[in-house]
Design a protein around this motif. Structure first.
Motif, PDB file in Angstrom:
ATOM      1  N   ARG A  32      -2.325  56.085  98.716  1.00  0.00           N
ATOM      2  CA  ARG A  32      -2.231  57.452  99.423  1.00  0.00           C
ATOM      3  C   ARG A  32      -1.370  58.450  98.557  1.00  0.00           C
ATOM      4  NH1 ARG A  32      -1.849  58.795 105.747  1.00  0.00           N
ATOM      5  NH2 ARG A  32      -4.037  58.316 105.424  1.00  0.00           N
ATOM      6  N   ALA A  36      -2.384  61.717  96.806  1.00  0.00           N
ATOM      7  CA  ALA A  36      -1.517  63.079  97.235  1.00  0.00           C
ATOM      8  C   ALA A  36      -1.080  63.689  95.918  1.00  0.00           C
ATOM      9  CB  ALA A  36      -0.493  62.985  98.179  1.00  0.00           C
ATOM     10  N   PHE A  39      -3.870  65.131  93.872  1.00  0.00           N
ATOM     11  CA  PHE A  39      -4.244  66.428  94.451  1.00  0.00           C
ATOM     12  C   PHE A  39      -3.384  67.738  94.196  1.00  0.00           C
ATOM     13  CE2 PHE A  39      -3.824  69.343  98.092  1.00  0.00           C
ATOM     14  CZ  PHE A  39      -5.293  69.889  98.241  1.00  0.00           C
ATOM     15  N   LEU A  42      -3.973  68.781  90.991  1.00  0.00           N
ATOM     16  CA  LEU A  42      -4.947  69.545  90.329  1.00  0.00           C
ATOM     17  C   LEU A  42      -5.093  70.669  89.637  1.00  0.00           C
ATOM     18  CD1 LEU A  42      -7.796  68.533  93.171  1.00  0.00           C
ATOM     19  CD2 LEU A  42      -7.742  68.068  90.726  1.00  0.00           C
ATOM     20  N   PRO A  43      -4.516  71.733  90.138  1.00  0.00           N
ATOM     21  CA  PRO A  43      -4.244  73.208  89.335  1.00  0.00           C
ATOM     22  C   PRO A  43      -3.735  72.928  87.900  1.00  0.00           C
ATOM     23  CG  PRO A  43      -2.719  73.227  90.981  1.00  0.00           C
ATOM     24  CD  PRO A  43      -3.576  71.895  91.309  1.00  0.00           C
ATOM     25  N   ILE A  46      -6.731  71.039  85.891  1.00  0.00           N
ATOM     26  CA  ILE A  46      -7.828  71.693  85.509  1.00  0.00           C
ATOM     27  C   ILE A  46      -7.636  72.969  84.571  1.00  0.00           C
ATOM     28  CG2 ILE A  46      -9.670  73.286  86.749  1.00  0.00           C
ATOM     29  CD1 ILE A  46      -9.122  71.924  89.424  1.00  0.00           C
ATOM     30  N   ALA A  47      -6.298  73.555  84.742  1.00  0.00           N
ATOM     31  CA  ALA A  47      -5.937  74.351  83.664  1.00  0.00           C
ATOM     32  C   ALA A  47      -5.933  73.918  82.412  1.00  0.00           C
ATOM     33  CB  ALA A  47      -4.451  75.114  84.063  1.00  0.00           C
ATOM     34  N   PHE A  49      -7.450  71.240  81.143  1.00  0.00           N
ATOM     35  CA  PHE A  49      -8.850  70.601  80.963  1.00  0.00           C
ATOM     36  C   PHE A  49      -9.501  72.164  80.351  1.00  0.00           C
ATOM     37  CE2 PHE A  49     -13.621  70.426  82.216  1.00  0.00           C
ATOM     38  CZ  PHE A  49     -13.694  69.432  81.109  1.00  0.00           C
ATOM     39  N   GLY A  50      -9.232  73.283  81.082  1.00  0.00           N
ATOM     40  CA  GLY A  50      -9.945  74.552  80.829  1.00  0.00           C
ATOM     41  C   GLY A  50      -9.264  75.062  79.344  1.00  0.00           C
ATOM     42  N   ALA A  51      -7.878  74.929  79.019  1.00  0.00           N
ATOM     43  CA  ALA A  51      -7.376  75.166  78.020  1.00  0.00           C
ATOM     44  C   ALA A  51      -7.999  74.435  76.788  1.00  0.00           C
ATOM     45  CB  ALA A  51      -5.896  75.056  77.893  1.00  0.00           C
ATOM     46  N   SER A  52      -8.104  73.173  77.068  1.00  0.00           N
ATOM     47  CA  SER A  52      -8.735  72.347  75.907  1.00  0.00           C
ATOM     48  C   SER A  52     -10.133  72.826  75.443  1.00  0.00           C
ATOM     49  CB  SER A  52      -8.753  70.882  76.400  1.00  0.00           C
ATOM     50  OG  SER A  52      -9.991  70.660  77.361  1.00  0.00           O
ATOM     51  N   TYR A  87      -3.887  57.838  88.675  1.00  0.00           N
ATOM     52  CA  TYR A  87      -5.668  57.937  88.636  1.00  0.00           C
ATOM     53  C   TYR A  87      -6.073  56.398  88.549  1.00  0.00           C
ATOM     54  CZ  TYR A  87     -10.359  59.025  87.510  1.00  0.00           C
ATOM     55  OH  TYR A  87     -11.601  59.123  87.609  1.00  0.00           O
ATOM     56  N   HIS A  90      -5.478  54.596  91.634  1.00  0.00           N
ATOM     57  CA  HIS A  90      -6.342  54.864  92.838  1.00  0.00           C
ATOM     58  C   HIS A  90      -7.716  54.287  92.425  1.00  0.00           C
ATOM     59  CE1 HIS A  90      -6.293  57.658  96.128  1.00  0.00           C
ATOM     60  NE2 HIS A  90      -7.598  57.901  95.811  1.00  0.00           N
ATOM     61  N   PHE A  91      -8.142  54.288  90.998  1.00  0.00           N
ATOM     62  CA  PHE A  91      -9.430  53.868  90.715  1.00  0.00           C
ATOM     63  C   PHE A  91      -9.224  52.120  91.096  1.00  0.00           C
ATOM     64  CE2 PHE A  91     -11.842  51.527  87.445  1.00  0.00           C
ATOM     65  CZ  PHE A  91     -13.043  52.235  87.294  1.00  0.00           C
TER      66      PHE A  91
ATOM     67  N   TRP B 107     -13.526  77.328  89.619  1.00  0.00           N
ATOM     68  CA  TRP B 107     -12.801  77.380  88.411  1.00  0.00           C
ATOM     69  C   TRP B 107     -13.577  76.641  87.303  1.00  0.00           C
ATOM     70  CZ3 TRP B 107      -7.095  75.766  88.198  1.00  0.00           C
ATOM     71  CH2 TRP B 107      -6.407  76.174  87.100  1.00  0.00           C
ATOM     72  N   ILE B 111     -15.176  76.904  83.595  1.00  0.00           N
ATOM     73  CA  ILE B 111     -14.823  76.358  82.439  1.00  0.00           C
ATOM     74  C   ILE B 111     -15.918  75.687  81.725  1.00  0.00           C
ATOM     75  CG2 ILE B 111     -13.478  74.161  81.448  1.00  0.00           C
ATOM     76  CD1 ILE B 111     -11.588  74.537  83.632  1.00  0.00           C
TER      77      ILE B 111
END
Lengths: 134, 115
Positions: A32, A36, A39, A42-43, A46-47, A49-52, A87, A90-91, B107, B111
């Motif tokens: 748990r 949490a 979660f 996450l931002p 994702i940021a 990942f987007g920059a990469s 991760y 949790h996996f 988002w 991407i």
């Protein structure tokens, strides 16, 4: 007859500091907590990942962020290492729960052994993948 | 015998099953992703971009994120339901969780498909 109810004062073991969790319970609450934490981050993930996968300028800013350190501690890399553990825990714990759902390893000795395995394997994989990707 | 439903909307079972199906999708993707990374020809930005430029990889990665966001919705909602009792606060947290996850989905799509 007297209408008296004798109430025994029962201990209410709700104090987190007094509860001694068995190992499977430890794996469960970490499932748990790790979920949490993932979660909430996450931002950030994702940021990154987007920059990469973004423009050269975005990629450069990612490199700068990874190199950023305070007192010799690369903060973002350490956060990512923590999230890598989250991760992987949790996996591993998730696979254990799926197996338990299918009635695999539900006897107490096996369940204890798999709980130890989850803690050990997720930590071991964190070290291996952490070293490889550092 | 009168057949009747004795419990509500059955969303408990749907969520329980959904949680396990999305977990399976993510677990399979995790192994697939690790193998793909191990097989990269080089460890630089160009190889990384090429990896995600492929149509199947885009599809699989997007599927992974959709599974992740559904999984997070059920899991985080369970946490709110366990620890947050005031109805108003709980409704607020549920709403924030839901809308934030919908935003993340957009988002991630942006991407992947600008590559």
């Amino acid at each position: 007859m007297a209408d008296v109810t004798v109430r025994k004062v029962r201990p209410r073991h709700l104090s987190i500091m007094q509860i001694r969790l068995p190992l499977p319970g430890f794996v469960s609450i970490l499932h748990r907590v790790s979920g949490a934490g993932l979660f909430l981050c996450l931002p950030v993930l994702i940021a990154l990942f987007g920059a990469s996968l973004g423009s050269p300028a975005e990629y450069a800013s990612l490199q700068n962020a990874l190199a950023f350190s305070v007192l010799g501690l690369p903060l973002l890399k350490l956060l990512l290492l923590g999230l890598l553990w989250a991760y992987l825990h949790h996996f591993c714990a998730g696979i254990r729960f799926l197996l338990l759902d299918m009635h695999v390893g539900i006897e107490l000795p096996q369940a204890r052994a798999s709980a130890v395995a989850v803690l050990g394997v997720s930590l071991g994989l964190t070290v291996i993948l952490g070293v490889l990707s550092w | 015998m009168v057949k009747r439903l004795t419990v509500g909307a059955h969303y408990g079972f749907r969520d329980w099953l959904g949680q396990r199906l999305t977990a399976t999708v993510m677990a399979l993707y995790t192994v697939f992703f690790l193998v793909k990374v191990l097989l990269l020809p080089a460890y630089d930005n160009a190889a990384w971009r090429t990896l995600f430029a492929g149509g199947f990889m885009k599809f699989a990665t997007f599927l992974f994120f959709m599974a992740l966001f559904y999984h997070a919705w059920v899991g985080v909602r369970d946490i709110w339901m366990d620890y947050v009792k005031p109805v108003g606060v709980r409704l607020f947290l549920h709403s924030v969780t839901f809308f934030v996850l919908v935003g993340y989905a957009g988002w991630v799509a942006q991407i992947l498909w600008r590559l």
